[in-house]
Motif scaffolding. Structure first.
Motif, PDB file in Angstrom:
ATOM      1  N   HIS A   1      44.561  38.409  43.894  1.00 16.18           N
ATOM      2  CA  HIS A   1      44.565  36.947  43.671  1.00 16.18           C
ATOM      3  C   HIS A   1      45.702  36.292  44.451  1.00 16.18           C
ATOM      4  CE1 HIS A   1      42.371  37.323  39.516  1.00 16.18           C
ATOM      5  NE2 HIS A   1      41.577  37.556  40.555  1.00 16.18           N
ATOM      6  N   GLU A   2      46.877  36.959  44.439  1.00 15.59           N
ATOM      7  CA  GLU A   2      48.048  36.390  45.125  1.00 15.59           C
ATOM      8  C   GLU A   2      47.872  36.355  46.633  1.00 15.59           C
ATOM      9  OE1 GLU A   2      51.476  38.586  43.712  1.00 15.59           O
ATOM     10  OE2 GLU A   2      50.874  38.150  41.652  1.00 15.59           O
ATOM     11  N   ALA A   3      46.955  37.177  47.150  1.00 21.02           N
ATOM     12  CA  ALA A   3      46.752  37.239  48.611  1.00 21.02           C
ATOM     13  C   ALA A   3      46.109  35.961  49.136  1.00 21.02           C
ATOM     14  CB  ALA A   3      45.878  38.438  48.970  1.00 21.02           C
ATOM     15  N   LYS A   4      45.377  35.267  48.263  1.00 22.69           N
ATOM     16  CA  LYS A   4      44.641  34.059  48.687  1.00 22.69           C
ATOM     17  C   LYS A   4      45.619  32.992  49.193  1.00 22.69           C
ATOM     18  CE  LYS A   4      40.872  31.224  46.928  1.00 22.69           C
ATOM     19  NZ  LYS A   4      39.999  31.264  48.081  1.00 22.69           N
ATOM     20  N   GLY A   5      45.430  32.598  50.439  1.00 26.77           N
ATOM     21  CA  GLY A   5      46.274  31.556  51.026  1.00 26.77           C
ATOM     22  C   GLY A   5      47.617  32.042  51.555  1.00 26.77           C
ATOM     23  N   LYS A   6      47.945  33.300  51.271  1.00 24.42           N
ATOM     24  CA  LYS A   6      49.276  33.818  51.619  1.00 24.42           C
ATOM     25  C   LYS A   6      49.210  34.873  52.723  1.00 24.42           C
ATOM     26  CE  LYS A   6      52.927  35.547  48.778  1.00 24.42           C
ATOM     27  NZ  LYS A   6      53.221  36.167  47.489  1.00 24.42           N
ATOM     28  N   TYR A   7      48.050  35.533  52.831  1.00 23.90           N
ATOM     29  CA  TYR A   7      47.892  36.615  53.807  1.00 23.90           C
ATOM     30  C   TYR A   7      46.691  36.349  54.714  1.00 23.90           C
ATOM     31  CZ  TYR A   7      51.324  39.259  51.172  1.00 23.90           C
ATOM     32  OH  TYR A   7      52.490  39.655  50.573  1.00 23.90           O
ATOM     33  N   ASP A   8      46.741  36.992  55.895  1.00 24.37           N
ATOM     34  CA  ASP A   8      45.648  36.840  56.866  1.00 24.37           C
ATOM     35  C   ASP A   8      44.669  38.011  56.799  1.00 24.37           C
ATOM     36  OD1 ASP A   8      46.774  34.450  58.217  1.00 24.37           O
ATOM     37  OD2 ASP A   8      48.435  35.841  58.543  1.00 24.37           O
ATOM     38  N   GLY A   9      45.034  39.051  56.077  1.00 22.49           N
ATOM     39  CA  GLY A   9      44.149  40.200  55.962  1.00 22.49           C
ATOM     40  C   GLY A   9      44.614  41.116  54.847  1.00 22.49           C
ATOM     41  N   LEU A  10      43.681  41.924  54.362  1.00 20.85           N
ATOM     42  CA  LEU A  10      43.992  42.854  53.272  1.00 20.85           C
ATOM     43  C   LEU A  10      43.454  44.236  53.613  1.00 20.85           C
ATOM     44  CD1 LEU A  10      44.854  43.387  50.247  1.00 20.85           C
ATOM     45  CD2 LEU A  10      42.537  42.764  49.634  1.00 20.85           C
ATOM     46  N   VAL A  11      44.300  45.244  53.416  1.00 16.24           N
ATOM     47  CA  VAL A  11      43.879  46.643  53.528  1.00 16.24           C
ATOM     48  C   VAL A  11      43.973  47.216  52.122  1.00 16.24           C
ATOM     49  CG1 VAL A  11      44.449  48.909  54.510  1.00 16.24           C
ATOM     50  CG2 VAL A  11      44.773  46.834  55.893  1.00 16.24           C
ATOM     51  N   ILE A  12      42.887  47.808  51.643  1.00 14.54           N
ATOM     52  CA  ILE A  12      42.926  48.330  50.273  1.00 14.54           C
ATOM     53  C   ILE A  12      42.368  49.743  50.195  1.00 14.54           C
ATOM     54  CG2 ILE A  12      40.756  47.100  49.656  1.00 14.54           C
ATOM     55  CD1 ILE A  12      42.033  46.923  46.754  1.00 14.54           C
ATOM     56  N   ASN A  13      43.176  50.637  49.625  1.00 17.45           N
ATOM     57  CA  ASN A  13      42.682  51.937  49.184  1.00 17.45           C
ATOM     58  C   ASN A  13      42.719  51.868  47.662  1.00 17.45           C
ATOM     59  OD1 ASN A  13      42.107  54.530  48.456  1.00 17.45           O
ATOM     60  ND2 ASN A  13      43.514  55.497  49.902  1.00 17.45           N
ATOM     61  N   ALA A  14      41.576  51.547  47.075  1.00 16.37           N
ATOM     62  CA  ALA A  14      41.526  51.358  45.620  1.00 16.37           C
ATOM     63  C   ALA A  14      41.468  52.690  44.873  1.00 16.37           C
ATOM     64  CB  ALA A  14      40.340  50.478  45.254  1.00 16.37           C
TER      65      ALA A  14
ATOM     66  N   VAL B   1      38.833  42.001  54.741  1.00 12.53           N
ATOM     67  CA  VAL B   1      39.257  43.081  53.832  1.00 12.53           C
ATOM     68  C   VAL B   1      38.805  44.401  54.445  1.00 12.53           C
ATOM     69  CG1 VAL B   1      38.912  44.113  51.543  1.00 12.53           C
ATOM     70  CG2 VAL B   1      39.050  41.613  51.774  1.00 12.53           C
ATOM     71  N   ILE B   2      39.753  45.305  54.670  1.00 14.06           N
ATOM     72  CA  ILE B   2      39.396  46.630  55.182  1.00 14.06           C
ATOM     73  C   ILE B   2      39.616  47.657  54.067  1.00 14.06           C
ATOM     74  CG2 ILE B   2      39.743  48.350  57.008  1.00 14.06           C
ATOM     75  CD1 ILE B   2      38.901  45.559  58.078  1.00 14.06           C
ATOM     76  N   GLU B   3      38.551  48.351  53.716  1.00 11.73           N
ATOM     77  CA  GLU B   3      38.614  49.408  52.698  1.00 11.73           C
ATOM     78  C   GLU B   3      38.972  50.717  53.400  1.00 11.73           C
ATOM     79  OE1 GLU B   3      34.854  49.899  50.666  1.00 11.73           O
ATOM     80  OE2 GLU B   3      35.495  51.769  49.708  1.00 11.73           O
ATOM     81  N   VAL B   4      40.009  51.370  52.910  1.00 13.62           N
ATOM     82  CA  VAL B   4      40.454  52.629  53.523  1.00 13.62           C
ATOM     83  C   VAL B   4      40.381  53.764  52.509  1.00 13.62           C
ATOM     84  CG1 VAL B   4      42.512  53.850  54.409  1.00 13.62           C
ATOM     85  CG2 VAL B   4      42.002  51.554  55.232  1.00 13.62           C
ATOM     86  N   HIS B   5      39.906  54.919  52.959  1.00 16.34           N
ATOM     87  CA  HIS B   5      40.031  56.151  52.183  1.00 16.34           C
ATOM     88  C   HIS B   5      40.563  57.241  53.094  1.00 16.34           C
ATOM     89  CE1 HIS B   5      38.066  54.367  48.835  1.00 16.34           C
ATOM     90  NE2 HIS B   5      37.156  53.902  49.651  1.00 16.34           N
TER      91      HIS B   5
ATOM     92  N   PHE C   1      39.664  59.786  58.072  1.00 23.19           N
ATOM     93  CA  PHE C   1      40.594  59.961  59.188  1.00 23.19           C
ATOM     94  C   PHE C   1      42.003  60.311  58.729  1.00 23.19           C
ATOM     95  CE2 PHE C   1      37.180  57.514  61.077  1.00 23.19           C
ATOM     96  CZ  PHE C   1      37.020  58.111  62.313  1.00 23.19           C
ATOM     97  N   GLY C   2      42.116  60.722  57.467  1.00 22.43           N
ATOM     98  CA  GLY C   2      43.436  61.022  56.934  1.00 22.43           C
ATOM     99  C   GLY C   2      44.265  59.749  56.842  1.00 22.43           C
ATOM    100  N   VAL C   3      45.589  59.918  56.830  1.00 18.88           N
ATOM    101  CA  VAL C   3      46.452  58.745  56.644  1.00 18.88           C
ATOM    102  C   VAL C   3      46.444  57.833  57.877  1.00 18.88           C
ATOM    103  CG1 VAL C   3      47.897  59.905  54.930  1.00 18.88           C
ATOM    104  CG2 VAL C   3      48.565  59.959  57.338  1.00 18.88           C
ATOM    105  N   LYS C   4      45.896  58.340  58.990  1.00 23.50           N
ATOM    106  CA  LYS C   4      45.747  57.518  60.194  1.00 23.50           C
ATOM    107  C   LYS C   4      44.825  56.316  59.939  1.00 23.50           C
ATOM    108  CE  LYS C   4      44.901  58.208  65.090  1.00 23.50           C
ATOM    109  NZ  LYS C   4      44.163  58.999  66.056  1.00 23.50           N
ATOM    110  N   GLY C   5      44.015  56.407  58.877  1.00 18.39           N
ATOM    111  CA  GLY C   5      43.103  55.316  58.535  1.00 18.39           C
ATOM    112  C   GLY C   5      43.832  53.993  58.316  1.00 18.39           C
TER     113      GLY C   5
END
Ligand code: CA2
Length: 141
Positions: A63-76, A97-101, A128-132
């Motif tokens: 929620h805090e990302a809205k208006g404050k960031y230009d992109g989000l990377v998430i490993n949920a 939003v980029i989903e990473v595993h 791709f491991g942590v290179k993702g």
């Protein structure tokens, strides 16, 4: 203007480097954060890195990302496979939003094959491991 990217890591990722190196490698979350900062600097990006074991905290961060960031990377992490609430929060965002595993979730147990958050992602990087994380940051250039 420098793009600001928020990186969110979900439950148990604070345990990286302590167990299951055959799946997740030997890097710790601190190593990943340092690498992301170095890569971001070389790409002219600004990154803010978070980890939480709590679904509510992750939703608050989104929620805090809205208006404050230009992109989000998430490993949920484990919430990838269970959380309608994180999907709903991501759906509100109007930034990429980029989903990473780290691991290839499709090569593992069947319950990991389904990501509830993928439909809210612009792109997905897995296996791709942590290179993702680095590949995700490069996608913002
Ligand atoms: O491959 C990934 O990045 C995952 O998001 C990692 C999650 C898993 O539930 C997803 O299916 C795939 C698990 C993160 C837990 O990481 C640990 C690290 C070390 C020791 C134990 C757990």
């Amino acid at each position: 203007m420098t793009k600001k990217i928020l990186i969110i890591n979900g439950p148990n990722l604070n345990m990286l480097g302590t167990r299951q190196p055959e799946i997740y490698g030997s890097a710790t979350l601190e190593d990943i954060e340092e690498r992301c900062e170095a890569v971001a600097e070389s790409l002219g990006l600004e990154v803010v890195f978070h980890q939480s074991n709590s679904e509510g905290d992750i939703i608050d961060l989104i929620h805090e990302a809205k208006g404050k960031y230009d992109g989000l990377v998430i490993n949920a992490a484990g919430y990838t496979h269970t959380s309608v609430a994180i999907f709903d929060a991501l759906s509100i965002l109007e930034i990429p939003v980029i989903e990473v595993h780290i691991s290839n979730i499709y090569k593992r147990e069947e319950f990991r094959h389904k990501s509830l958050i993928s439909p809210a992602a612009s792109g997905i990087i897995c296996g791709f491991g942590v290179k993702g994380y680095e590949l995700a940051l490069k996608s913002f250039i």
